[in-house]
Design an enzyme around this catalytic site. Structure first.
Site, mmCIF file in Angstrom:
data_model
loop_
_atom_site.group_PDB
_atom_site.id
_atom_site.type_symbol
_atom_site.label_atom_id
_atom_site.label_comp_id
_atom_site.label_asym_id
_atom_site.label_seq_id
_atom_site.Cartn_x
_atom_site.Cartn_y
_atom_site.Cartn_z
ATOM 1 N N ASN A 50 -25.716 -1.480 -5.213
ATOM 2 C CA ASN A 50 -25.533 -2.201 -6.476
ATOM 3 C C ASN A 50 -25.510 -3.704 -6.219
ATOM 4 O OD1 ASN A 50 -23.043 -1.577 -5.212
ATOM 5 N ND2 ASN A 50 -21.888 -1.715 -7.115
ATOM 6 N N GLU A 52 -24.462 -7.072 -8.257
ATOM 7 C CA GLU A 52 -23.773 -7.548 -9.454
ATOM 8 C C GLU A 52 -24.161 -8.984 -9.792
ATOM 9 O OE1 GLU A 52 -19.594 -6.680 -8.817
ATOM 10 O OE2 GLU A 52 -19.981 -4.542 -9.201
ATOM 11 N N CYS A 61 -27.506 -1.075 -10.842
ATOM 12 C CA CYS A 61 -26.868 -0.005 -10.075
ATOM 13 C C CYS A 61 -27.679 0.325 -8.823
ATOM 14 C CB CYS A 61 -26.744 1.257 -10.907
ATOM 15 S SG CYS A 61 -25.659 1.144 -12.325
ATOM 16 N N GLU A 63 -28.615 3.206 -7.678
ATOM 17 C CA GLU A 63 -29.663 4.216 -7.870
ATOM 18 C C GLU A 63 -30.954 3.577 -8.347
ATOM 19 O OE1 GLU A 63 -26.561 4.160 -9.011
ATOM 20 O OE2 GLU A 63 -25.889 6.140 -9.638
ATOM 21 N N CYS A 97 -24.507 6.778 -13.658
ATOM 22 C CA CYS A 97 -24.360 6.353 -15.057
ATOM 23 C C CYS A 97 -25.560 6.842 -15.875
ATOM 24 C CB CYS A 97 -24.222 4.828 -15.144
ATOM 25 S SG CYS A 97 -25.789 3.932 -15.015
ATOM 26 N N CYS A 100 -28.987 5.212 -15.225
ATOM 27 C CA CYS A 100 -29.635 5.682 -13.992
ATOM 28 C C CYS A 100 -30.141 7.115 -14.158
ATOM 29 C CB CYS A 100 -28.678 5.569 -12.811
ATOM 30 S SG CYS A 100 -28.384 3.843 -12.344
HETATM 31 N N1 THU Z 1 -22.625 1.423 -10.434
HETATM 32 C C1 THU Z 1 -23.676 1.950 -9.702
HETATM 33 O O1 THU Z 1 -24.160 1.323 -8.759
HETATM 34 N N2 THU Z 1 -24.161 3.161 -10.056
HETATM 35 C C2 THU Z 1 -23.705 3.910 -11.104
HETATM 36 O O2 THU Z 1 -24.277 4.961 -11.396
HETATM 37 C C3 THU Z 1 -22.523 3.483 -11.839
HETATM 38 C C4 THU Z 1 -22.016 2.118 -11.546
HETATM 39 C C5 THU Z 1 -22.103 0.115 -10.070
HETATM 40 C C6 THU Z 1 -22.360 -0.955 -11.088
HETATM 41 C C7 THU Z 1 -21.246 -1.949 -10.790
HETATM 42 O O3 THU Z 1 -21.696 -2.822 -9.756
HETATM 43 C C8 THU Z 1 -20.128 -1.104 -10.241
HETATM 44 O O4 THU Z 1 -20.706 0.154 -9.928
HETATM 45 C C9 THU Z 1 -18.972 -0.905 -11.188
HETATM 46 O O5 THU Z 1 -19.416 -0.430 -12.402
#
Ligand code: THU
Length: 137
Positions: A50, A52, A61, A63, A97, A100
């Site tokens: 991920n 940010e 994310c 994925e 999520c 994704c």
């Molecule tokens: N996140 C992911 O990388 N994948 C997901 O399927 C859910 C959330 C990350 C996004 C963000 O950087 C952190 O998790 C908190 O939400």
């Protein structure tokens, strides 16, 4: 960059790659390090983490990073994806999520494996289980 590994990829090796990918996560806001390892039908593996952003919604994310890396390298046929996450040294289990799941559904069939790597094991799902009645045209 993609990985080729000498042995046939399996659930364990995919989880190892996902766990390693958490080390690259850029997470100054959540501290939630996520790694993904996407297995292609030719046994190549693309990892993602991920990434940010100060404008939170811009975050991508792990994925989707893995999927976009693979697609931009010419791969579109996927067999499985493993995901791992940790806060500090503490491994945490989560399922992908909705965004994704929908992104996976663009390229993957309902039988595609989703491995959620926990500290002490792996939970196995299919995309069809996690995204029933998903949107498609
Ligand atoms: N996140 C992911 O990388 N994948 C997901 O399927 C859910 C959330 C990350 C996004 C963000 O950087 C952190 O998790 C908190 O939400």
């Amino acid at each position: 960059m993609w990985y080729t590994i000498s042995m046939k990829p399996n659930t364990q090796s995919l989880c190892t790659a996902a766990r390693e990918a958490t080390n690259y996560a850029y997470v100054p806001y959540s501290g939630f390090h996520v790694g993904a390892a996407l297995l292609c039908d030719d046994d190549t593996i693309f990892i993602g983490c991920n990434v940010e952003n100060a404008s939170y919604s811009v975050t991508c994310c792990a994925e989707r990073v893995a999927i976009y890396k693979a697609v931009s390298a010419g791969k579109r046929d996927f067999v499985a994806i493993a995901i791992a996450a940790r806060k500090g040294e503490q491994w945490l289990a989560f399922t992908p999520c909705g965004v994704c799941r929908q992104t996976l559904a663009e390229f993957c069939g309902a039988d595609t494996h989703i491995y959620v790597c926990r500290a002490d094991g792996v939970d196995e799902y299919t995309l069809g289980e996690l995204l029933p009645s998903g949107f498609g045209v």
